[in-house]
Design a protein around this motif. Structure first.
Motif, PDB file in Angstrom:
ATOM      1  N   LEU A  64      -6.172  -1.886   5.959  1.00 19.35           N
ATOM      2  CA  LEU A  64      -5.783  -2.624   4.752  1.00 19.35           C
ATOM      3  C   LEU A  64      -4.266  -2.705   4.610  1.00 19.35           C
ATOM      4  N   GLY A  65      -3.572  -1.610   4.912  1.00 23.43           N
ATOM      5  CA  GLY A  65      -2.112  -1.615   4.820  1.00 23.43           C
ATOM      6  C   GLY A  65      -1.486  -2.591   5.796  1.00 23.43           C
ATOM      7  N   THR A  66      -2.032  -2.662   7.002  1.00 24.15           N
ATOM      8  CA  THR A  66      -1.506  -3.592   8.005  1.00 24.15           C
ATOM      9  C   THR A  66      -1.716  -5.044   7.581  1.00 24.15           C
ATOM     10  N   LEU A  67      -2.931  -5.363   7.151  1.00 26.13           N
ATOM     11  CA  LEU A  67      -3.236  -6.737   6.738  1.00 26.13           C
ATOM     12  C   LEU A  67      -2.420  -7.145   5.517  1.00 26.13           C
ATOM     13  N   ALA A  68      -2.346  -6.258   4.530  1.00 24.16           N
ATOM     14  CA  ALA A  68      -1.574  -6.574   3.323  1.00 24.16           C
ATOM     15  C   ALA A  68      -0.092  -6.713   3.646  1.00 24.16           C
ATOM     16  N   GLY A  69       0.407  -5.887   4.549  1.00 24.95           N
ATOM     17  CA  GLY A  69       1.813  -5.983   4.942  1.00 24.95           C
ATOM     18  C   GLY A  69       2.135  -7.319   5.593  1.00 24.95           C
ATOM     19  N   LEU A  70       1.219  -7.819   6.424  1.00 24.34           N
ATOM     20  CA  LEU A  70       1.432  -9.121   7.055  1.00 24.34           C
ATOM     21  C   LEU A  70       1.385 -10.246   6.026  1.00 24.34           C
ATOM     22  N   VAL A  71       0.476 -10.126   5.059  1.00 25.50           N
ATOM     23  CA  VAL A  71       0.375 -11.155   4.010  1.00 25.50           C
ATOM     24  C   VAL A  71       1.670 -11.233   3.207  1.00 25.50           C
ATOM     25  N   VAL A  72       2.321 -10.101   2.997  1.00 27.96           N
ATOM     26  CA  VAL A  72       3.575 -10.076   2.251  1.00 27.96           C
ATOM     27  C   VAL A  72       4.755 -10.498   3.117  1.00 27.96           C
ATOM     28  N   ALA A  73       4.797 -10.045   4.366  1.00 27.18           N
ATOM     29  CA  ALA A  73       5.956 -10.263   5.224  1.00 27.18           C
ATOM     30  C   ALA A  73       6.078 -11.715   5.696  1.00 27.18           C
ATOM     31  N   ILE A  90       1.472  -9.788  15.964  1.00 28.15           N
ATOM     32  CA  ILE A  90       0.703  -8.746  16.656  1.00 28.15           C
ATOM     33  C   ILE A  90       1.551  -7.491  16.816  1.00 28.15           C
ATOM     34  N   VAL A  91       2.804  -7.670  17.225  1.00 30.17           N
ATOM     35  CA  VAL A  91       3.708  -6.526  17.370  1.00 30.17           C
ATOM     36  C   VAL A  91       3.877  -5.799  16.044  1.00 30.17           C
ATOM     37  N   LEU A  92       4.139  -6.563  14.985  1.00 29.22           N
ATOM     38  CA  LEU A  92       4.336  -5.968  13.669  1.00 29.22           C
ATOM     39  C   LEU A  92       3.061  -5.281  13.192  1.00 29.22           C
ATOM     40  N   GLY A  93       1.919  -5.917  13.430  1.00 30.25           N
ATOM     41  CA  GLY A  93       0.648  -5.330  13.019  1.00 30.25           C
ATOM     42  C   GLY A  93       0.373  -4.007  13.728  1.00 30.25           C
ATOM     43  N   LEU A  94       0.659  -3.961  15.029  1.00 29.81           N
ATOM     44  CA  LEU A  94       0.446  -2.729  15.787  1.00 29.81           C
ATOM     45  C   LEU A  94       1.370  -1.615  15.308  1.00 29.81           C
ATOM     46  N   MET A  95       2.637  -1.952  15.098  1.00 32.14           N
ATOM     47  CA  MET A  95       3.585  -0.944  14.610  1.00 32.14           C
ATOM     48  C   MET A  95       3.195  -0.440  13.226  1.00 32.14           C
ATOM     49  N   SER A  96       2.753  -1.354  12.374  1.00 35.29           N
ATOM     50  CA  SER A  96       2.348  -0.978  11.023  1.00 35.29           C
ATOM     51  C   SER A  96       1.108  -0.087  11.066  1.00 35.29           C
ATOM     52  N   PHE A  97       0.136  -0.444  11.888  1.00 36.72           N
ATOM     53  CA  PHE A  97      -1.090   0.353  11.999  1.00 36.72           C
ATOM     54  C   PHE A  97      -0.767   1.769  12.464  1.00 36.72           C
ATOM     55  N   LYS A 119       1.620  -4.874  26.425  1.00 38.99           N
ATOM     56  CA  LYS A 119       2.497  -6.031  26.648  1.00 38.99           C
ATOM     57  C   LYS A 119       3.175  -6.445  25.346  1.00 38.99           C
ATOM     58  N   TYR A 120       2.409  -6.477  24.255  1.00 37.83           N
ATOM     59  CA  TYR A 120       2.973  -6.873  22.973  1.00 37.83           C
ATOM     60  C   TYR A 120       3.900  -5.795  22.415  1.00 37.83           C
ATOM     61  N   LEU A 121       3.563  -4.520  22.649  1.00 37.91           N
ATOM     62  CA  LEU A 121       4.425  -3.443  22.172  1.00 37.91           C
ATOM     63  C   LEU A 121       5.770  -3.462  22.875  1.00 37.91           C
TER      64      LEU A 121
END
Length: 284
Positions: free
Chosen positions: A85-94, A200-207, A270-272
């Motif tokens: 939830l934190g990752t998804l919400a962070g992407l929605v805001v960012a 994807i990079v941001l989502g992985l780092m956030s997760f 690869k994305y990281l």
């Protein structure tokens, strides 16, 4: 440089990288090996053995049995809820924030952007007390929401996506306006697919950030049923009284905590790796 010397150099570099990889994976392998041993064997055998003589899964069975009211399985579920939830919400805001700073024109735009950049220079630990008071005033102490909300204002994600969006050709945007495309539609249908690698990079780092977080959950959570995995493991080990008595069980829990991170790194490496230089894309 001759072909022979070039080939020799590549061999040396490859061997050095393999050695570094072995050093990095050695503690993880030792953790997994210890989790397959009885705790008495793990602390008494000398010299230590990398491969146990009689491997057992008892530690993994024991880790899911509540000790002193602490449930590690519940901690895994809580960590997954918070991380996803934190990752998804962070992407929605960012994403909208980065879009505004990269494509829209408004007064104070540069001031806002450079304020974001300035915040990146401060270590996150200095925001711990302000975040604590905000969560306390909102009445969100001892809730999973208290773990998610402070991460939604992360400046790094906005900066990363903003820099990537600057690479979108201005001609593409002008053509979309001529065709009657609204700003929202342009964001959803053109910008988001374009910045997918950065997301994807941001989502992985956030997760990974939410999954590995320890200090903040330790401050705001008090109920055992709300504990995330790192807190549950620490409290679970404390239930043994003697930390060495449950070393095998603790290693089983630690490996369970590390396993998702390993899977993410292997699948999305690869994305990281792109995250190392992704923020340099674009121009001011």
């Amino acid at each position: 440089m001759s072909k022979k010397k070039n080939k020799l150099l590549r061999v040396i570099i490859s061997v050095a990288l393999w050695l570094f990889a072995a050093l990095w994976y050695a503690p993880i392998f030792w953790m997994f090996s210890t989790s397959l041993k009885e705790s008495t064997t793990a602390t008494s055998e000398y010299p230590p053995k990398w491969i146990p003589d009689n491997p057992t899964l008892d530690n993994y069975k024991r880790i899911f049995a509540p000790a002193s009211g602490i449930s590690v399985s519940k901690g895994i579920i809580n960590s997954l809820i918070v991380s996803i939830l934190g990752t998804l919400a962070g992407l929605v805001v960012a994403v909208p924030a980065a879009y505004a700073l990269s494509r829209l024109k408004f007064k104070g735009k540069k001031v806002v952007f450079w304020s974001y950049v300035a915040v990146l220079a401060f270590p996150g630990i200095i925001f711990l007390i302000p975040h604590y008071f905000i969560i306390y005033r909102l009445g969100l102490m001892d809730t999973l929401a208290a773990l998610i909300l402070p991460g939604l204002g992360g400046t790094f994600g906005v900066f990363l996506l903003r820099q990537y969006m600057l690479g979108i050709p201005r001609e593409l945007e002008d053509a979309a306006w001529i065709d009657g495309c609204s700003k929202l539609r342009f964001l959803v249908t053109i910008v988001v697919p374009y910045i997918k690698p950065a997301m994807i990079v941001l989502g992985l780092m956030s997760f990974l950030g939410y999954w590995n977080s320890f200090l903040w959950p330790l401050l705001v959570l008090s109920s055992p049923e709300k504990f995330t995995l790192p807190i549950a493991l620490v409290r679970f080990n404390a239930g043994w009284g003697d930390p060495y008595r449950g070393i095998g069980t603790l290693m089983a829990g630690a490996f369970i905590s590390v396993a998702p991170v390993l899977v993410i790194f292997i699948v999305f490496r690869k994305y990281l790796m792109q995250g190392i230089y992704l923020g340099s894309v674009g121009k001011e």
